[in-house]
Design a protein around this motif. Structure first.
Motif, PDB file in Angstrom:
ATOM      1  N   ALA A  18       0.820  -1.212   0.000  1.00 39.57           N
ATOM      2  CA  ALA A  18       0.000   0.000   0.000  1.00 39.57           C
ATOM      3  C   ALA A  18       0.855   1.263   0.000  1.00 39.57           C
ATOM      4  CB  ALA A  18      -0.928   0.002   1.208  1.00 39.57           C
ATOM      5  N   ARG A  19       0.421   2.263  -0.741  1.00 39.48           N
ATOM      6  CA  ARG A  19       1.161   3.523  -0.847  1.00 39.48           C
ATOM      7  C   ARG A  19       1.101   4.343   0.440  1.00 39.48           C
ATOM      8  NH1 ARG A  19       3.428   7.449  -3.669  1.00 39.48           N
ATOM      9  NH2 ARG A  19       2.640   9.595  -3.656  1.00 39.48           N
ATOM     10  N   PHE A  20      -0.042   4.296   1.134  1.00 47.73           N
ATOM     11  CA  PHE A  20      -0.226   5.107   2.338  1.00 47.73           C
ATOM     12  C   PHE A  20      -0.117   4.258   3.590  1.00 47.73           C
ATOM     13  CE2 PHE A  20      -2.556   7.226  -1.092  1.00 47.73           C
ATOM     14  CZ  PHE A  20      -1.964   8.483  -1.061  1.00 47.73           C
ATOM     15  N   GLU A  59      -9.160   8.591  -6.466  1.00 43.79           N
ATOM     16  CA  GLU A  59      -9.526   7.393  -5.717  1.00 43.79           C
ATOM     17  C   GLU A  59      -8.268   6.888  -4.986  1.00 43.79           C
ATOM     18  OE1 GLU A  59     -11.915   3.178  -6.439  1.00 43.79           O
ATOM     19  OE2 GLU A  59     -11.283   4.398  -8.139  1.00 43.79           O
ATOM     20  N   PRO A  60      -7.875   7.574  -3.917  1.00 46.19           N
ATOM     21  CA  PRO A  60      -6.601   7.256  -3.261  1.00 46.19           C
ATOM     22  C   PRO A  60      -6.477   5.809  -2.801  1.00 46.19           C
ATOM     23  CG  PRO A  60      -7.485   9.327  -2.439  1.00 46.19           C
ATOM     24  CD  PRO A  60      -8.555   8.715  -3.288  1.00 46.19           C
ATOM     25  N   CYS A  61      -7.573   5.201  -2.388  1.00 45.55           N
ATOM     26  CA  CYS A  61      -7.472   3.845  -1.843  1.00 45.55           C
ATOM     27  C   CYS A  61      -7.072   2.826  -2.898  1.00 45.55           C
ATOM     28  CB  CYS A  61      -8.766   3.426  -1.161  1.00 45.55           C
ATOM     29  SG  CYS A  61     -10.191   3.320  -2.249  1.00 45.55           S
ATOM     30  N   ALA A  62      -7.212   3.174  -4.169  1.00 46.29           N
ATOM     31  CA  ALA A  62      -6.777   2.261  -5.220  1.00 46.29           C
ATOM     32  C   ALA A  62      -5.268   2.042  -5.168  1.00 46.29           C
ATOM     33  CB  ALA A  62      -7.184   2.801  -6.588  1.00 46.29           C
ATOM     34  N   ASP A  63      -4.536   3.008  -4.570  1.00 44.72           N
ATOM     35  CA  ASP A  63      -3.091   2.858  -4.381  1.00 44.72           C
ATOM     36  C   ASP A  63      -2.758   2.114  -3.096  1.00 44.72           C
ATOM     37  OD1 ASP A  63      -2.504   4.214  -6.714  1.00 44.72           O
ATOM     38  OD2 ASP A  63      -2.330   6.155  -5.736  1.00 44.72           O
ATOM     39  N   GLY A  64      -3.767   1.817  -2.295  1.00 44.70           N
ATOM     40  CA  GLY A  64      -3.565   1.030  -1.086  1.00 44.70           C
ATOM     41  C   GLY A  64      -3.388   1.879   0.163  1.00 44.70           C
ATOM     42  N   ALA A  91       8.486   4.230   6.929  1.00 41.73           N
ATOM     43  CA  ALA A  91       7.506   4.342   5.838  1.00 41.73           C
ATOM     44  C   ALA A  91       8.129   4.994   4.615  1.00 41.73           C
ATOM     45  CB  ALA A  91       6.290   5.130   6.312  1.00 41.73           C
ATOM     46  N   VAL A  92       8.818   6.113   4.813  1.00 44.19           N
ATOM     47  CA  VAL A  92       9.427   6.811   3.684  1.00 44.19           C
ATOM     48  C   VAL A  92      10.530   5.969   3.053  1.00 44.19           C
ATOM     49  CG1 VAL A  92      10.706   8.869   2.977  1.00 44.19           C
ATOM     50  CG2 VAL A  92       8.823   9.069   4.605  1.00 44.19           C
ATOM     51  N   ASN A  93      11.321   5.303   3.869  1.00 46.69           N
ATOM     52  CA  ASN A  93      12.379   4.438   3.333  1.00 46.69           C
ATOM     53  C   ASN A  93      11.815   3.304   2.489  1.00 46.69           C
ATOM     54  OD1 ASN A  93      14.638   5.817   4.283  1.00 46.69           O
ATOM     55  ND2 ASN A  93      14.660   4.715   6.236  1.00 46.69           N
ATOM     56  N   ALA A  94      10.577   2.915   2.788  1.00 47.31           N
ATOM     57  CA  ALA A  94       9.916   1.860   2.012  1.00 47.31           C
ATOM     58  C   ALA A  94       9.194   2.423   0.793  1.00 47.31           C
ATOM     59  CB  ALA A  94       8.934   1.102   2.902  1.00 47.31           C
ATOM     60  N   GLY A  95       9.329   3.731   0.551  1.00 51.06           N
ATOM     61  CA  GLY A  95       8.678   4.349  -0.599  1.00 51.06           C
ATOM     62  C   GLY A  95       7.218   4.675  -0.376  1.00 51.06           C
ATOM     63  N   LYS A  96       6.796   4.779   0.889  1.00 49.09           N
ATOM     64  CA  LYS A  96       5.400   5.028   1.223  1.00 49.09           C
ATOM     65  C   LYS A  96       5.203   6.439   1.753  1.00 49.09           C
ATOM     66  CE  LYS A  96       5.187   0.642   0.347  1.00 49.09           C
ATOM     67  NZ  LYS A  96       4.772   0.204  -1.017  1.00 49.09           N
ATOM     68  N   VAL A  97       3.939   6.838   1.872  1.00 49.05           N
ATOM     69  CA  VAL A  97       3.585   8.142   2.424  1.00 49.05           C
ATOM     70  C   VAL A  97       3.018   7.933   3.824  1.00 49.05           C
ATOM     71  CG1 VAL A  97       2.141  10.207   2.178  1.00 49.05           C
ATOM     72  CG2 VAL A  97       3.071   9.071   0.138  1.00 49.05           C
ATOM     73  N   LEU A 276      -6.520  14.646   1.633  1.00 50.55           N
ATOM     74  CA  LEU A 276      -5.079  14.907   1.613  1.00 50.55           C
ATOM     75  C   LEU A 276      -4.318  13.747   0.983  1.00 50.55           C
ATOM     76  CD1 LEU A 276      -4.547  16.626   5.088  1.00 50.55           C
ATOM     77  CD2 LEU A 276      -4.592  17.710   2.833  1.00 50.55           C
ATOM     78  N   MET A 277      -4.812  12.530   1.155  1.00 49.04           N
ATOM     79  CA  MET A 277      -4.200  11.411   0.433  1.00 49.04           C
ATOM     80  C   MET A 277      -4.267  11.662  -1.068  1.00 49.04           C
ATOM     81  SD  MET A 277      -5.496   7.990   2.446  1.00 49.04           S
ATOM     82  CE  MET A 277      -5.023   7.631   4.142  1.00 49.04           C
ATOM     83  N   ALA A 278      -5.418  12.151  -1.527  1.00 45.56           N
ATOM     84  CA  ALA A 278      -5.564  12.445  -2.955  1.00 45.56           C
ATOM     85  C   ALA A 278      -4.581  13.520  -3.395  1.00 45.56           C
ATOM     86  CB  ALA A 278      -7.004  12.894  -3.245  1.00 45.56           C
ATOM     87  N   ALA A 279      -4.355  14.503  -2.537  1.00 43.16           N
ATOM     88  CA  ALA A 279      -3.434  15.587  -2.873  1.00 43.16           C
ATOM     89  C   ALA A 279      -1.994  15.113  -2.928  1.00 43.16           C
ATOM     90  CB  ALA A 279      -3.559  16.716  -1.853  1.00 43.16           C
ATOM     91  N   CYS A 280      -1.704  14.002  -2.281  1.00 45.50           N
ATOM     92  CA  CYS A 280      -0.339  13.474  -2.232  1.00 45.50           C
ATOM     93  C   CYS A 280      -0.069  12.427  -3.303  1.00 45.50           C
ATOM     94  CB  CYS A 280      -0.052  12.865  -0.855  1.00 45.50           C
ATOM     95  SG  CYS A 280       0.041  14.073   0.464  1.00 45.50           S
ATOM     96  N   GLN A 281      -1.045  12.159  -4.160  1.00 46.37           N
ATOM     97  CA  GLN A 281      -0.840  11.151  -5.200  1.00 46.37           C
ATOM     98  C   GLN A 281       0.058  11.652  -6.323  1.00 46.37           C
ATOM     99  OE1 GLN A 281      -5.141   9.992  -5.746  1.00 46.37           O
ATOM    100  NE2 GLN A 281      -4.272   7.956  -5.627  1.00 46.37           N
TER     101      GLN A 281
END
Length: 281
Positions: A18-20, A59-64, A91-97, A276-281
């Motif tokens: 998941a991205r988030f 649709e932020p949840c589509a990124d997980g 989280a950031v080291n794993a490429g996540k937000v 805000l998740m959408a704004a960070c995509q």
């Protein structure tokens, strides 16, 4: 364990890929007026189950969205901050937000510190807030919710503040000393301003800290220090979204919800998180 948007997520959307990364932080240690922030993360997560998958055109949840276990908030505040820093850094080291749910605003010090360590580059904070949070200390505590941005500014992190309408002379002086960019609530609200360009030298990597008391109390009374004359719902979100244009969001927190039994305020906060998740995509 409670899961953000549990009612909508598929198995793949809540996996480790998941991205988030949602990090609940039920911290309530330095509140100085109304109480209840310890209950904020659970209320946000519960209300999130009433959200729809699409917000605006995204649709932020589509990124997980992966929800982690709540942070242990016991022990000295510097220890709590380091625990949180390790979570956001991982989280950031794993490429996540990392998405930190508060809890009182003092938690931003730990959340931002971990992000800054992970990216290894200058970052700037876009802050929505009724208060500047630039006191050197408050009631004898330097890790106070009223001092968190002072600590971060001391660490060399640039600040852009929107919606402030309650501050002291020490904070006015700190703004000048630390080169803080700001547009306060009276100017924004009376002019119905929804977009403000950040300075050209503001860092490309941005962390968003959204204190719900930045909103007007008619929209968000469930917070410890509701101050009249605040931002509108879309106004606050548009200010953040515009600030992120041409920049990259590396994490955010939403803090200072103090649930009072009215689910409308919990839902409003959950919707802000998702937007805000959408704004960070």
């Amino acid at each position: 364990m409670s899961i953000f948007l549990d009612s909508e997520l598929t198995a793949s959307e809540r996996a480790e890929t998941a991205r988030f990364r949602v990090i609940p932080v039920p911290l309530e240690r330095t509140v100085s007026y109304g109480s209840g922030t310890a209950n904020g993360p659970a209320a946000i997560i519960e209300a999130s189950n009433e959200l729809e998958r699409i917000v605006g055109t995204a649709e932020p949840c589509a990124d997980g969205i992966l929800t982690e276990a709540p942070l242990d908030c016991t022990g000295p505040l510097p220890v709590v901050m380091e625990r949180l820093a390790q979570r956001t850094e991982a989280a950031v080291n794993a490429g996540k937000v990392p998405v930190t749910l508060g809890g009182e605003h003092s938690l931003s010090y730990g959340a931002v510190s971990g992000v800054a360590r992970a990216v290894g580059k200058p970052i700037g904070i876009v802050q929505i807030d009724a208060h500047a949070d630039l006191r050197v200390a408050y009631q004898g505590e330097k890790h106070s919710h009223a001092s968190v941005m002072h600590l971060l500014a001391e660490d060399g992190i640039k600040l852009a503040q929107f919606g402030v309408r309650a501050l002291c002379q020490q904070e006015v002086d700190s703004r000048a000393a630390n080169g803080v960019f700001f547009k306060d609530a009276e100017e924004l609200v009376t002019n119905n301003t929804h977009t403000v360009d950040l300075p050209e030298d503001f860092p490309e990597l941005v962390y968003v800290s959204f204190d719900v008391d930045g909103l007007d109390p008619s929209l968000m009374p469930a917070t410890g220090t509701p101050v009249p004359g605040g931002l509108g719902y879309y106004q606050a979100l548009h200010l953040v979204e515009h600030a992120l244009k041409g920049r990259k969001c590396v994490g955010f927190d939403v803090v200072e919800l103090a649930p009072d039994g009215n689910a409308a305020w919990d839902f409003t906060t959950a919707q802000i998180v998702y937007r805000l998740m959408a704004a960070c995509q």
